[in-house]
Write a protein that holds these residues in place. Structure first.
Motif, PDB file in Angstrom:
ATOM      1  N   THR A  61       0.789  -1.156  -0.186  1.00 24.36           N
ATOM      2  CA  THR A  61       0.054  -0.091   0.057  1.00 24.36           C
ATOM      3  C   THR A  61       0.887   1.367   0.191  1.00 24.36           C
ATOM      4  O   THR A  61       2.308   1.358   0.170  1.00 24.36           O
ATOM      5  CB  THR A  61      -1.002  -0.039   1.323  1.00 24.36           C
ATOM      6  N   ALA A  62       0.245   2.348  -0.161  1.00 27.79           N
ATOM      7  CA  ALA A  62       0.995   3.751   0.066  1.00 27.79           C
ATOM      8  C   ALA A  62       1.880   3.794   1.288  1.00 27.79           C
ATOM      9  O   ALA A  62       2.874   4.175   1.384  1.00 27.79           O
ATOM     10  CB  ALA A  62       0.057   4.652  -0.278  1.00 27.79           C
ATOM     11  N   GLU A  63       0.896   3.141   2.443  1.00 26.70           N
ATOM     12  CA  GLU A  63       1.709   3.404   3.654  1.00 26.70           C
ATOM     13  C   GLU A  63       2.916   2.587   3.741  1.00 26.70           C
ATOM     14  O   GLU A  63       3.981   2.898   4.343  1.00 26.70           O
ATOM     15  CB  GLU A  63       0.664   2.829   4.706  1.00 26.70           C
ATOM     16  N   ASP A  64       2.898   1.196   3.297  1.00 26.31           N
ATOM     17  CA  ASP A  64       3.934   0.452   3.044  1.00 26.31           C
ATOM     18  C   ASP A  64       5.202   1.219   2.419  1.00 26.31           C
ATOM     19  O   ASP A  64       6.331   0.986   2.857  1.00 26.31           O
ATOM     20  CB  ASP A  64       3.431  -0.706   2.414  1.00 26.31           C
ATOM     21  N   VAL A  65       5.104   1.610   1.275  1.00 25.13           N
ATOM     22  CA  VAL A  65       5.924   2.246   0.544  1.00 25.13           C
ATOM     23  C   VAL A  65       6.434   3.575   1.476  1.00 25.13           C
ATOM     24  O   VAL A  65       7.685   3.861   1.181  1.00 25.13           O
ATOM     25  CB  VAL A  65       5.537   2.772  -0.819  1.00 25.13           C
ATOM     26  N   ASP A  66       5.472   4.304   1.777  1.00 27.86           N
ATOM     27  CA  ASP A  66       5.919   5.468   3.001  1.00 27.86           C
ATOM     28  C   ASP A  66       7.174   4.790   3.893  1.00 27.86           C
ATOM     29  O   ASP A  66       8.145   5.513   4.126  1.00 27.86           O
ATOM     30  CB  ASP A  66       4.997   5.955   3.593  1.00 27.86           C
ATOM     31  N   ARG A  67       6.913   3.796   4.418  1.00 22.19           N
ATOM     32  CA  ARG A  67       7.698   3.165   5.413  1.00 22.19           C
ATOM     33  C   ARG A  67       9.051   2.704   4.810  1.00 22.19           C
ATOM     34  O   ARG A  67       9.945   2.838   5.397  1.00 22.19           O
ATOM     35  CB  ARG A  67       6.975   1.781   6.020  1.00 22.19           C
ATOM     36  N   VAL A  68       8.823   2.159   3.553  1.00 23.86           N
ATOM     37  CA  VAL A  68      10.379   1.758   2.905  1.00 23.86           C
ATOM     38  C   VAL A  68      11.059   3.133   2.617  1.00 23.86           C
ATOM     39  O   VAL A  68      12.381   3.136   3.072  1.00 23.86           O
ATOM     40  CB  VAL A  68       9.979   1.287   1.511  1.00 23.86           C
ATOM     41  N   LEU A  69      10.603   4.163   2.191  1.00 21.85           N
ATOM     42  CA  LEU A  69      11.150   5.285   1.890  1.00 21.85           C
ATOM     43  C   LEU A  69      11.616   6.020   3.092  1.00 21.85           C
ATOM     44  O   LEU A  69      12.801   6.634   3.223  1.00 21.85           O
ATOM     45  CB  LEU A  69      10.212   6.225   1.051  1.00 21.85           C
ATOM     46  N   ALA A  70      10.951   6.023   4.096  1.00 24.09           N
ATOM     47  CA  ALA A  70      11.430   6.605   5.468  1.00 24.09           C
ATOM     48  C   ALA A  70      12.681   5.797   6.070  1.00 24.09           C
ATOM     49  O   ALA A  70      13.345   6.403   6.401  1.00 24.09           O
ATOM     50  CB  ALA A  70      10.114   6.622   6.436  1.00 24.09           C
ATOM     51  N   ALA A  71      12.658   4.579   5.726  1.00 23.94           N
ATOM     52  CA  ALA A  71      13.692   3.783   6.250  1.00 23.94           C
ATOM     53  C   ALA A  71      15.015   4.144   5.388  1.00 23.94           C
ATOM     54  O   ALA A  71      16.061   4.138   5.955  1.00 23.94           O
ATOM     55  CB  ALA A  71      13.491   2.378   6.046  1.00 23.94           C
ATOM     56  N   LEU A  72      14.973   4.447   4.159  1.00 23.22           N
ATOM     57  CA  LEU A  72      16.070   4.839   3.389  1.00 23.22           C
ATOM     58  C   LEU A  72      16.714   6.241   3.703  1.00 23.22           C
ATOM     59  O   LEU A  72      17.678   6.458   3.733  1.00 23.22           O
ATOM     60  CB  LEU A  72      15.559   4.925   1.868  1.00 23.22           C
ATOM     61  N   THR A  73      15.584   7.040   4.305  1.00 21.22           N
ATOM     62  CA  THR A  73      16.062   8.635   4.670  1.00 21.22           C
ATOM     63  C   THR A  73      16.806   8.306   5.958  1.00 21.22           C
ATOM     64  O   THR A  73      18.191   8.783   6.101  1.00 21.22           O
ATOM     65  CB  THR A  73      14.866   9.136   4.996  1.00 21.22           C
ATOM     66  N   VAL A  74      16.593   7.422   6.920  1.00 15.33           N
ATOM     67  CA  VAL A  74      17.266   6.897   8.012  1.00 15.33           C
ATOM     68  C   VAL A  74      18.555   6.503   7.528  1.00 15.33           C
ATOM     69  O   VAL A  74      19.623   6.931   8.127  1.00 15.33           O
ATOM     70  CB  VAL A  74      16.687   5.873   9.086  1.00 15.33           C
ATOM     71  N   LYS A  75      18.635   5.688   6.448  1.00 12.72           N
ATOM     72  CA  LYS A  75      20.056   5.284   6.130  1.00 12.72           C
ATOM     73  C   LYS A  75      20.853   6.211   5.727  1.00 12.72           C
ATOM     74  O   LYS A  75      22.097   6.423   5.947  1.00 12.72           O
ATOM     75  CB  LYS A  75      19.883   3.999   5.032  1.00 12.72           C
ATOM     76  N   GLU A  76      20.452   7.198   5.034  1.00  8.45           N
ATOM     77  CA  GLU A  76      21.289   8.366   4.324  1.00  8.45           C
ATOM     78  C   GLU A  76      21.650   9.262   5.601  1.00  8.45           C
ATOM     79  O   GLU A  76      22.805   9.743   5.462  1.00  8.45           O
ATOM     80  CB  GLU A  76      20.508   9.125   3.409  1.00  8.45           C
ATOM     81  N   ALA A  77      21.090   9.443   6.813  1.00  9.81           N
ATOM     82  CA  ALA A  77      21.161  10.192   7.676  1.00  9.81           C
ATOM     83  C   ALA A  77      22.211   9.627   8.474  1.00  9.81           C
ATOM     84  O   ALA A  77      23.003  10.522   9.566  1.00  9.81           O
ATOM     85  CB  ALA A  77      19.761  10.637   8.584  1.00  9.81           C
ATOM     86  N   THR A  78      22.432   8.137   8.362  1.00  9.29           N
ATOM     87  CA  THR A  78      23.336   7.712   9.539  1.00  9.29           C
ATOM     88  C   THR A  78      24.566   7.025   9.017  1.00  9.29           C
ATOM     89  O   THR A  78      25.625   6.465   9.608  1.00  9.29           O
ATOM     90  CB  THR A  78      22.635   6.455  10.293  1.00  9.29           C
ATOM     91  N   ALA A  79      24.730   7.511   7.499  1.00 11.83           N
ATOM     92  CA  ALA A  79      25.706   6.969   6.835  1.00 11.83           C
ATOM     93  C   ALA A  79      27.088   7.582   7.072  1.00 11.83           C
ATOM     94  O   ALA A  79      26.944   8.888   7.291  1.00 11.83           O
ATOM     95  CB  ALA A  79      25.437   6.918   5.147  1.00 11.83           C
TER      96      ALA A  79
END
Length: 352
Positions: free
Chosen positions: A334-352
C-alpha cells in the motif's frame, strides 16, 4: 536401525516462506496482494462453506469454462493445481524422468531447483545476463539431448525483468519441438512493457505451455489455485500426475468470482503498479542499485551489502525477502507500506 531415507533429498532445501511481520510493520516479503478479498469473492466463498463436507470437482468445469471463454481456448487444454508452483511440479513429473534435464535461468523462482530434484531430474541453471534478464543465447546453447523442459519466468522472480516479445518468439522457434518451453506468467498482470504474450505463443507453437496463478493479482494466495495452458497430450498427463482434489471447492469458487470482477481488480492492480514505481524511484534516488521491474516487487542488487540494507529496512518496520550476498526483493504494498520503505531509506542516508 534408522528408517531408509531418499538420499537425493539431502540436496533439496525446504522452501522458505517470506518472513512474517510484527504488528504495525509492513510485510513485503512474499509478493502478496496488499488488498483484502473483494466482497463478491467473499460472498462466493461463504456460499460454498455449507458444502465443504463434499469433495470438490476435479474437473472444475465452471473455472475451466470461464478460463476457456476468457482465452478462447478449448477447456481440454486447461489444467489446475494448488497454485502455479504445483502445476510447475506437475509439468516436471509429467515430462522429465530420472536423468532428464530441466532448464531455467538463475536467479529465478527459487522453487524450480527443488521441484526438479524432487522429481529425480537434473536441474540446469543458466545465469542471468548483466541486465538481470534471461540470457536466451546461453540457454539455447545449454540444450542437450536430455533437455525436456525450459522454464521462462516472465516477468522474472525475483528480478522483475522481462523477455521481450520478439526475443522470446525467436528463442521458442529455435528450441527443438520435443522440448517444452514453459512460460511462467505468475506476475503478468503487473507488466506494462512490450512483453511477450505466453498465450499467443502457445497458439503459435506446438511446444509451449503457460502458467498463471490467482495468488498475486487476484489476491487469492491463501486459497492456492493456479493453472496451465498446454498442448493436449501434455494436459492429459498433467491430470494423471496431479494430486486428486488438490484445488478446493472454495478456491474454485473464489477464482470464478475473481474472473467476473476483473474491472474491480484492475483498479487494485494499477495501485500496486503505481506504488511499485514510486518505490523504484525512491530507491534509485537514494542511490541503491534497484532494477526496473514489471512485477509486483522490485529487486535491489545489493550484493555484499544485502544484510545491511535488510537490517535498515527491518529497523524501519519493513520485512523483505533477502538473498544473502546477492540482493533483496521488496514487494509492492500500500501507499503506507511504501512510505515506510522510503522513510527507512532516509534514516540510512542520515546515519551513513
Amino acid at each position: 536401525m534408522t528408517l531408509h531415507q531418499r538420499p537425493s533429498l539431502q540436496e533439496v532445501p525446504a522452501y522458505k516462506q517470506g518472513k512474517p511481520a510484527a504488528a504495525g510493520a509492513s510485510k513485503l516479503s512474499s509478493n502478496e496482494s496488499p488488498h483484502t478479498p473483494l466482497p463478491s469473492v467473499l460472498a462466493s466463498i461463504q456460499e460454498g462453506l455449507a458444502t465443504i463436507h463434499r469433495y470438490p470437482s476435479i474437473a472444475a468445469p465452471e473455472l475451466t469454462g470461464a478460463l476457456s471463454q476468457q482465452f478462447d481456448i478449448p477447456a481440454e487444454h486447461i489444467t489446475l493445481g494448488a497454485g502455479s508452483v504445483e502445476v510447475a511440479a506437475q509439468l516436471i513429473h509429467a515430462l522429465a524422468a530420472e536423468g532428464d534435464e530441466v532448464m531455467y535461468a538463475w536467479r529465478s523462482f527459487e522453487a524450480y531447483p527443488s521441484l526438479v530434484r524432487i522429481a529425480g531430474a537434473t536441474p540446469v541453471e543458466v545465469p542471468l545476463n548483466a541486465e538481470h534478464c534471461h540470457d536466451l543465447p546461453a540457454m539455447l546453447a545449454a540444450i542437450t539431448e536430455k533437455t525436456r523442459l525450459i522454464f521462462i519466468c516472465n516477468p522474472n522472480n525475483p528480478t522483475g525483468t522481462v523477455v521481450q516479445a520478439e526475443a522470446l518468439d525467436e528463442f521458442i522457434n529455435a528450441v527443438p519441438r520435443n522440448v517444452l518451453v514453459v512460460v511462467d506468467e505468475a506476475y503478468v498482470h503487473f507488466d506494462r512493457s512490450e512483453r511477450a504474450d505466453g498465450v499467443a505463443l502457445f497458439r503459435k507453437y506446438p511446444h509451449v505451455a503457460v502458467l498463471h496463478t490467482f495468488s498475486k493479482a487476484y489476491g487469492l494466495a491463501g486459497l492456492r489455485v493456479g493453472y496451465a495452458i498446454s498442448p493436449l497430450e501434455v494436459a492429459a498427463n498433467l491430470r494423471k500426475v496431479a494430486v486428486p482434489f488438490g484445488v478446493s471447492d472454495l478456491a474454485q469458487r473464489a477464482a470464478v468470482a475473481s474472473l467476473a470482477a476483473i474491472e474491480e481488480l484492475s483498479v487494485r492492480i494499477e495501485e500496486v503498479v503505481t506504488q511499485r514505481e514510486r518505490m523504484y524511484e525512491g530507491l534509485a534516488a537514494a542511490g541503491y542499485p534497484v532494477v526496473k521491474s514489471q512485477a509486483n516487487f522490485v529487486w535491489v542488487d545489493a550484493g555484499e551489502a544485502t544484510e545491511l540494507l535488510e537490517a535498515k529496512l527491518s529497523a524501519g518496520g519493513v520485512v523483505v525477502r533477502a538473498f544473502p550476498s546477492e540482493g533483496l526483493r521488496i514487494s509492492s504494498g500500500t501507499a503506507e507500506d511504501v512510505d515506510r520503505v522510503l522513510a527507512a531509506l532516509t534514516v540510512k542516508e542520515a546515519t551513513a
